[in-house]
Scaffold this active site. Structure first.
Site, mmCIF file in Angstrom:
data_model
loop_
_atom_site.group_PDB
_atom_site.id
_atom_site.type_symbol
_atom_site.label_atom_id
_atom_site.label_comp_id
_atom_site.label_asym_id
_atom_site.label_seq_id
_atom_site.Cartn_x
_atom_site.Cartn_y
_atom_site.Cartn_z
ATOM 1 N N TYR A 1 -13.414 155.927 12.686
ATOM 2 C CA TYR A 1 -13.711 154.932 13.717
ATOM 3 C C TYR A 1 -12.497 154.659 14.582
ATOM 4 O O TYR A 1 -11.385 155.099 14.278
ATOM 5 C CB TYR A 1 -14.225 153.636 13.070
ATOM 6 N N ARG B 1 -6.253 159.724 18.837
ATOM 7 C CA ARG B 1 -6.237 159.517 17.371
ATOM 8 C C ARG B 1 -7.604 159.827 16.768
ATOM 9 O O ARG B 1 -7.696 160.383 15.668
ATOM 10 C CB ARG B 1 -5.809 158.085 17.045
ATOM 11 N N ARG C 1 -28.499 164.048 0.393
ATOM 12 C CA ARG C 1 -27.266 163.603 -0.261
ATOM 13 C C ARG C 1 -26.668 164.742 -1.092
ATOM 14 O O ARG C 1 -27.310 165.284 -1.994
ATOM 15 C CB ARG C 1 -27.549 162.399 -1.165
ATOM 16 N N LYS D 1 -8.211 157.572 10.159
ATOM 17 C CA LYS D 1 -8.840 156.256 10.321
ATOM 18 C C LYS D 1 -10.288 156.300 9.845
ATOM 19 O O LYS D 1 -11.235 156.314 10.644
ATOM 20 C CB LYS D 1 -8.732 155.799 11.781
ATOM 21 N N GLU E 1 1.916 148.838 5.081
ATOM 22 C CA GLU E 1 1.369 148.204 6.290
ATOM 23 C C GLU E 1 0.499 147.034 5.882
ATOM 24 O O GLU E 1 0.294 146.772 4.695
ATOM 25 C CB GLU E 1 0.568 149.231 7.111
ATOM 26 N N LEU F 1 -1.413 154.133 8.916
ATOM 27 C CA LEU F 1 -2.106 154.538 10.135
ATOM 28 C C LEU F 1 -1.108 154.475 11.291
ATOM 29 O O LEU F 1 -0.378 153.488 11.423
ATOM 30 C CB LEU F 1 -3.279 153.590 10.400
HETATM 31 N N1 PMP Z 1 -3.013 149.987 9.985
HETATM 32 C C1 PMP Z 1 -4.271 149.813 9.552
HETATM 33 C C2 PMP Z 1 -4.576 150.019 8.104
HETATM 34 C C3 PMP Z 1 -5.280 149.425 10.449
HETATM 35 O O1 PMP Z 1 -6.540 149.256 10.016
HETATM 36 C C4 PMP Z 1 -4.945 149.207 11.803
HETATM 37 C C5 PMP Z 1 -5.974 148.756 12.801
HETATM 38 N N2 PMP Z 1 -7.155 149.412 12.722
HETATM 39 C C6 PMP Z 1 -3.617 149.401 12.208
HETATM 40 C C7 PMP Z 1 -2.674 149.793 11.266
HETATM 41 C C8 PMP Z 1 -3.198 149.181 13.649
HETATM 42 O O2 PMP Z 1 -3.665 150.203 14.463
HETATM 43 P P1 PMP Z 1 -3.950 149.952 16.032
HETATM 44 O O3 PMP Z 1 -2.688 149.417 16.595
HETATM 45 O O4 PMP Z 1 -4.286 151.285 16.559
HETATM 46 O O5 PMP Z 1 -5.067 148.970 16.104
#
Ligand code: PMP
Length: 284
Positions: free
Chosen positions: A32, A51, A99, A147, A179, A204
């Site tokens: 997503y 991305r 499935r 993601k 993070e 991410l």
């Molecule tokens: N890390 C994680 C685990 C996230 O879910 C997100 C946001 N989706 C981010 C970092 C930040 O990414 P972005 O700046 O692209 O929203």
């Protein structure tokens, strides 16, 4: 009633349908993106689509919709739903099939859905007040660079944070912060340097993170990419997080330890302002 996008069609949200056999539903076999809308325009659209393509490629998923078509669909949703501030959520799953752990036959069409959500981005009570953070083990799979919609652990943590009277969670791997539950994490050292973990499979690669680094460079603010420990974060002058929908949000407490004077710090506040202006200027 919103109008949402499902596989090329714009439909009222209560008429949108996805198969119970969709692999996104059965296997979390889906990726997503969340793109912000500011002043009715898209923030960092190219970064989010780049991305998305990378996430798809890493999972060997194909999507027969071009970047131009994705842009047009984003703009159409903004228009149909009259969104001036908020976000567009986009999800691609590997599609519908019986499935099976094995991927479906080549040529099985992906499922592409998009919807809008209205949200105040610039005015934020959390950013004004600053967020309280707790830490927790990072037990996610080690491909956090993709993601995917496997967000259950992040969701559990966010609920744990709420139950503990704090706002969010920073995850910790081998003693170092990876993070936030849905954002990238930063500290500001005594000499004003911003420190954030380097890009790897453990986090991410935030699109906001990339833009923030550009903003910092333009304003001669030093950013160091290296891991940091929870103890270093607790002793930091300031801390903050970035994400598309949160933009820059100051942190005022980590595991019960107050940072600075317990109010959003000047570096984080300034970066939030710089970032909002940068996003307004660059939105398409
Ligand atoms: N890390 C994680 C685990 C996230 O879910 C997100 C946001 N989706 C981010 C970092 C930040 O990414 P972005 O700046 O692209 O929203």
């Amino acid at each position: 009633m919103r109008t949402v996008y499902v596989n090329g069609a714009y439909v009222p949200e209560n008429e949108a349908k996805i198969s119970v056999f969709d692999r996104g539903f059965l296997f979390a076999d889906a990726v997503y993106e969340v793109t912000c809308v500011l002043d009715g325009k898209l923030v960092d659209f190219d970064g989010h689509i780049a991305r998305l393509r990378r996430s798809l490629a890493e999972l060997k998923m194909t999507l027969s919709v071009t970047d131009e078509e994705l842009l047009a669909a984003h703009r159409e949703l903004v228009k149909l739903n009259a969104i001036t501030e908020g976000l567009i959520y986009l999800q691609v799953s590997r599609g519908e099939a019986d499935r099976d752990f094995l991927f479906p036959a080549e040529g099985t069409p992906a499922t592409l859905v998009m919807f809008t959500q209205e949200k105040a981005l610039v005015k934020s009570a959390l950013a004004d007040k600053g967020q309280k953070i707790m830490t927790a083990d990072d037990i996610r799979w080690r491909r956090c660079d993709i993601k995917t919609v496997q967000l259950l652990y992040a969701s559990l943590l966010k609920n744990e944070a709420k139950a503990n009277g704090v706002d969010d969670v920073w995850m910790v791997l081998d003693g170092q912060v990876t993070e936030g539950s849905s954002n990238n994490a930063y500290i500001v050292t005594a000499d004003g340097t911003i420190v954030t973990r380097p890009i790897s499979n453990d986090i991410l690669a935030g699109i906001t993170r990339a833009s923030l680094m550009r903003c910092a460079e333009e304003h001669q603010i030093k950013i160091e990419e290296r891991p940091f420990t929870v103890d270093e974060a607790k002793a930091a002058k300031e801390a903050f997080t970035t994400s598309a929908t949160g933009m820059v949000v100051p942190v005022i407490e980590i595991d019960g330890v107050t940072l600075g004077d317990g109010k959003p710090g000047p570096v984080a506040k300034r970066l939030r302002e710089i970032f909002i202006q940068f996003s307004r200027d660059a939105a398409i």
